[in-house]
Design a protein around this motif. Structure first.
Motif, PDB file in Angstrom:
ATOM      1  N   ASP A   1      -7.875   1.096  11.542  1.00 43.55           N
ATOM      2  CA  ASP A   1      -8.321   1.689  10.003  1.00 43.55           C
ATOM      3  C   ASP A   1      -6.166   1.293   8.703  1.00 43.55           C
ATOM      4  OD1 ASP A   1     -10.712   3.100   9.616  1.00 43.55           O
ATOM      5  OD2 ASP A   1      -9.356   4.806  10.977  1.00 43.55           O
ATOM      6  N   LEU A   2      -5.562   1.486   9.425  1.00 43.37           N
ATOM      7  CA  LEU A   2      -4.297   0.811   9.197  1.00 43.37           C
ATOM      8  C   LEU A   2      -3.230  -0.175  10.662  1.00 43.37           C
ATOM      9  CD1 LEU A   2      -2.852   0.935   6.347  1.00 43.37           C
ATOM     10  CD2 LEU A   2      -1.267   2.923   7.502  1.00 43.37           C
ATOM     11  N   SER A   3      -2.728  -0.804  10.549  1.00 43.38           N
ATOM     12  CA  SER A   3      -1.992  -0.996  11.420  1.00 43.38           C
ATOM     13  C   SER A   3      -0.204  -0.597  10.368  1.00 43.38           C
ATOM     14  CB  SER A   3      -1.926  -2.157  12.087  1.00 43.38           C
ATOM     15  OG  SER A   3      -3.565  -2.897  12.488  1.00 43.38           O
ATOM     16  N   LEU A   4       0.732  -0.624  11.387  1.00 35.07           N
ATOM     17  CA  LEU A   4       2.376  -0.489  10.769  1.00 35.07           C
ATOM     18  C   LEU A   4       2.695  -1.611  11.644  1.00 35.07           C
ATOM     19  CD1 LEU A   4       1.962   3.042  11.710  1.00 35.07           C
ATOM     20  CD2 LEU A   4       1.501   2.273   9.588  1.00 35.07           C
ATOM     21  N   ILE A   5       3.253  -2.682  10.617  1.00 35.86           N
ATOM     22  CA  ILE A   5       4.195  -3.935  10.909  1.00 35.86           C
ATOM     23  C   ILE A   5       5.466  -3.985  10.528  1.00 35.86           C
ATOM     24  CG2 ILE A   5       4.555  -6.055  10.744  1.00 35.86           C
ATOM     25  CD1 ILE A   5       1.271  -5.055  11.299  1.00 35.86           C
ATOM     26  N   ILE A   6       6.239  -4.361  11.298  1.00 35.45           N
ATOM     27  CA  ILE A   6       7.488  -3.424  11.227  1.00 35.45           C
ATOM     28  C   ILE A   6       8.689  -4.890  11.188  1.00 35.45           C
ATOM     29  CG2 ILE A   6       8.462  -5.192  14.107  1.00 35.45           C
ATOM     30  CD1 ILE A   6       9.784  -1.685  13.789  1.00 35.45           C
ATOM     31  N   SER A   7       7.862  -5.764  10.631  1.00 34.88           N
ATOM     32  CA  SER A   7       9.063  -7.279   9.953  1.00 34.88           C
ATOM     33  C   SER A   7       8.131  -7.372   8.786  1.00 34.88           C
ATOM     34  CB  SER A   7       8.911  -8.225  11.630  1.00 34.88           C
ATOM     35  OG  SER A   7       9.030  -9.198  10.854  1.00 34.88           O
ATOM     36  N   GLU A   8       8.685  -7.990   7.747  1.00 37.63           N
ATOM     37  CA  GLU A   8       8.268  -8.584   6.577  1.00 37.63           C
ATOM     38  C   GLU A   8       7.745  -9.932   6.309  1.00 37.63           C
ATOM     39  OE1 GLU A   8       9.875  -7.431   2.807  1.00 37.63           O
ATOM     40  OE2 GLU A   8      11.132  -7.828   3.584  1.00 37.63           O
ATOM     41  N   PHE A   9       7.988 -10.659   7.794  1.00 38.91           N
ATOM     42  CA  PHE A   9       7.875 -11.810   7.660  1.00 38.91           C
ATOM     43  C   PHE A   9       6.916 -11.684   9.019  1.00 38.91           C
ATOM     44  CE2 PHE A   9       7.535 -14.698  11.623  1.00 38.91           C
ATOM     45  CZ  PHE A   9       7.750 -16.257  11.229  1.00 38.91           C
ATOM     46  N   GLU A  10       6.777 -11.144   9.717  1.00 39.48           N
ATOM     47  CA  GLU A  10       5.577 -10.628  10.607  1.00 39.48           C
ATOM     48  C   GLU A  10       4.042 -10.468   9.655  1.00 39.48           C
ATOM     49  OE1 GLU A  10       5.365  -8.022  13.916  1.00 39.48           O
ATOM     50  OE2 GLU A  10       7.310  -9.744  14.337  1.00 39.48           O
ATOM     51  N   TYR A  11       3.915  -9.585   8.469  1.00 38.31           N
ATOM     52  CA  TYR A  11       3.429  -8.932   7.622  1.00 38.31           C
ATOM     53  C   TYR A  11       3.252 -10.393   7.126  1.00 38.31           C
ATOM     54  CZ  TYR A  11       1.391  -6.502   3.606  1.00 38.31           C
ATOM     55  OH  TYR A  11       0.630  -6.168   2.708  1.00 38.31           O
ATOM     56  N   ASP A  12       4.194 -10.843   6.226  1.00 36.61           N
ATOM     57  CA  ASP A  12       3.513 -12.012   5.502  1.00 36.61           C
ATOM     58  C   ASP A  12       2.647 -13.777   6.429  1.00 36.61           C
ATOM     59  OD1 ASP A  12       5.100 -11.760   3.641  1.00 36.61           O
ATOM     60  OD2 ASP A  12       6.592 -12.047   3.808  1.00 36.61           O
ATOM     61  N   LEU A  13       2.899 -13.192   8.185  1.00 31.39           N
ATOM     62  CA  LEU A  13       2.275 -14.463   8.905  1.00 31.39           C
ATOM     63  C   LEU A  13       1.050 -13.592   8.636  1.00 31.39           C
ATOM     64  CD1 LEU A  13       2.146 -16.590  10.783  1.00 31.39           C
ATOM     65  CD2 LEU A  13       2.623 -15.014  12.811  1.00 31.39           C
ATOM     66  N   LEU A  14       0.587 -12.564   8.396  1.00 28.21           N
ATOM     67  CA  LEU A  14      -0.995 -12.164   9.130  1.00 28.21           C
ATOM     68  C   LEU A  14      -1.006 -11.987   7.566  1.00 28.21           C
ATOM     69  CD1 LEU A  14       0.183  -8.322  10.857  1.00 28.21           C
ATOM     70  CD2 LEU A  14      -0.446 -10.440  11.602  1.00 28.21           C
ATOM     71  N   VAL A  15      -0.975 -12.041   6.270  1.00 25.13           N
ATOM     72  CA  VAL A  15      -2.085 -11.748   5.648  1.00 25.13           C
ATOM     73  C   VAL A  15      -2.055 -13.448   4.860  1.00 25.13           C
ATOM     74  CG1 VAL A  15      -1.465 -11.344   2.799  1.00 25.13           C
ATOM     75  CG2 VAL A  15      -0.682  -9.648   4.602  1.00 25.13           C
ATOM     76  N   ASN A  16      -0.703 -14.143   4.746  1.00 28.19           N
ATOM     77  CA  ASN A  16      -0.600 -15.640   4.496  1.00 28.19           C
ATOM     78  C   ASN A  16      -1.679 -16.592   5.453  1.00 28.19           C
ATOM     79  OD1 ASN A  16      -0.080 -14.579   1.863  1.00 28.19           O
ATOM     80  ND2 ASN A  16       2.431 -14.618   2.725  1.00 28.19           N
TER      81      ASN A  16
END
Length: 400
Positions: free
Chosen positions: A145-160
């Protein structure tokens, strides 16, 4: 009282690993929100673990089913994708209405892609990312239901890049509660330091890099030493110790705060990896400037000036390490930069309330949240008909 069950890959060792520190911070957030906490693990790393209540579980054993039913949690926190693979289907069968969260720690598929490129002495290509770990890790993220991402670089990689819905992700880095400026001034500090748990391959490669460049630094600053600290120091690490060269392998650090308050510069030429680097976050907290690589500093400072230097060239890295060690004005400015980064990027109150609000929002609208995540429903169905029966087969085999 609401109930959080953590399924830990290992027992947290906050004094030894950044992952252990991260897990204890998440547990603290739930504790502050008045959750009862139960920590389950199949691991046995007791000696240097945090003093928390541990309940042992077994992989591929139906005893877990009864335990999780009896615990009846409101929220499950999986420690990395591997524990979701091992126990996620059992959780879904026995507690279908529990909110399932993964703390990714860092993206393991990204770390593996960079490792492979490092070994092959080339840059990372997009196809490197689509590896076996990618398939498993992304599937686990989608099943939860939710995944915690520690890095904004990795967040952007997953989303974009990989089009993962932001509704399934939450960016939450290391958390700094209070910034207390170091009272140990430049002139009372001496020597260089490096630190890192040696079960983590990038830390070993970092020390090998330091072994290559240290003699050039030592030649310019004869009185300086390089102190290498790290948990789980193997024989190959100990063999790098050289008293004459001032390259000193010290082993496990009893107090990072004490070590960092005595050292003058942290050296971290990290060649590959993912997530955030706990050693660099701690160096800012204890007022210790550093020289690191672009991988080391990735996603750690937004557009703010670094607390030292970021250099990938060995020659420039050496020059900047020497410059930072010898120039008091430069050193003081670097230290101040670290405090500014902590306040702007890692301050706890930037994330704590919004994270717990996100958990509550999902809990209160769980059915709709899962309906929107149709890929997760497909993968959940797949997992319950593959991983489940493999695990059942192992159970029966073990009984025989």
């Amino acid at each position: 009282m609401k109930h959080l069950v953590v399924i830990g890959l290992v027992i947290p060792e906050p004094a030894s690993t950044a992952a252990g520190h991260r897990m204890m911070q998440l547990i603290q957030l739930f504790s502050e929100a008045d959750f009862k906490i139960t920590f389950l693990t199949a691991s046995n790393n007791i000696e240097f673990s945090e003093k928390i209540e541990i309940e042992k579980i077994e992989i591929n054993n139906e005893s877990f089913d009864e335990k999780i039913r009896n615990l009846n949690p409101d929220v499950i926190l999986f420690d990395r994708y591997i524990t979701e693979e091992q126990f996620g289907w059992r959780v879904s069968e026995n507690c279908p209405n529990v909110v399932k969260i993964i703390d990714t720690e860092d993206l393991h598929f990204l770390r593996e892609a960079r490792r492979k490129a490092f070994v092959e002495k080339r840059i990372v290509e997009r196809e490197d990312l689509i590896n076996d770990i990618f398939m498993r890790e992304i599937a686990a993220i989608l099943r939860c239901d939710l995944s915690l991402i520690i890095s904004e670089f990795e967040y952007d990689l997953l989303v974009n890049e990989f089009k993962i819905s932001p509704d399934l992700l939450f960016y939450i880095p290391f958390l700094t509660e209070k910034i207390e400026e170091s009272k140990t001034p430049f002139e009372e500090r001496k020597h260089f330091v490096s630190i890192g748990n040696f079960l983590h391959e990038p830390n070993w490669q970092t020390v090998l890099k330091l072994k290559q460049i240290w003699k050039l630094i030592k030649k310019r600053i004869p009185e300086a030493e390089l102190h290498i600290y790290g948990a789980y120091t193997s024989q190959k690490v100990l063999e790098l110790h050289n008293q004459k060269d001032g390259f000193l392998v010290k082993g496990r650090a009893n107090s990072v705060e004490k070590i960092f308050n005595q050292a003058k510069v942290l050296l971290a030429p990290i060649p590959f990896g993912a997530g955030l680097k706990g050693k660099l976050w701690e160096s800012m907290q204890f007022g210790l400037p550093n020289v690191t690589s672009s991988i080391g500093a990735e996603a750690m400072h937004k557009d703010l000036p670094w607390n030292g230097f970021i250099e990938d060239s060995d020659e420039v890295f050496i020059e900047k390490a020497i410059e930072l060690y010898q120039d008091e004005n430069l050193w003081n400015k670097a230290q101040e930069n670290g405090y500014q980064i902590l306040d702007s990027v890692f301050r706890k109150d930037l994330f704590a309330d919004s994270f717990m609000n996100k958990v509550s929002e999902i809990s209160e609208n769980l059915e709709n949240h899962r309906t929107e995540n149709y890929l997760g429903k497909i993968l959940q169905h797949h997992q319950l008909n593959s991983t489940k029966y493999m695990s059942r087969w192992i159970e029966e085999k073990n009984k025989k």
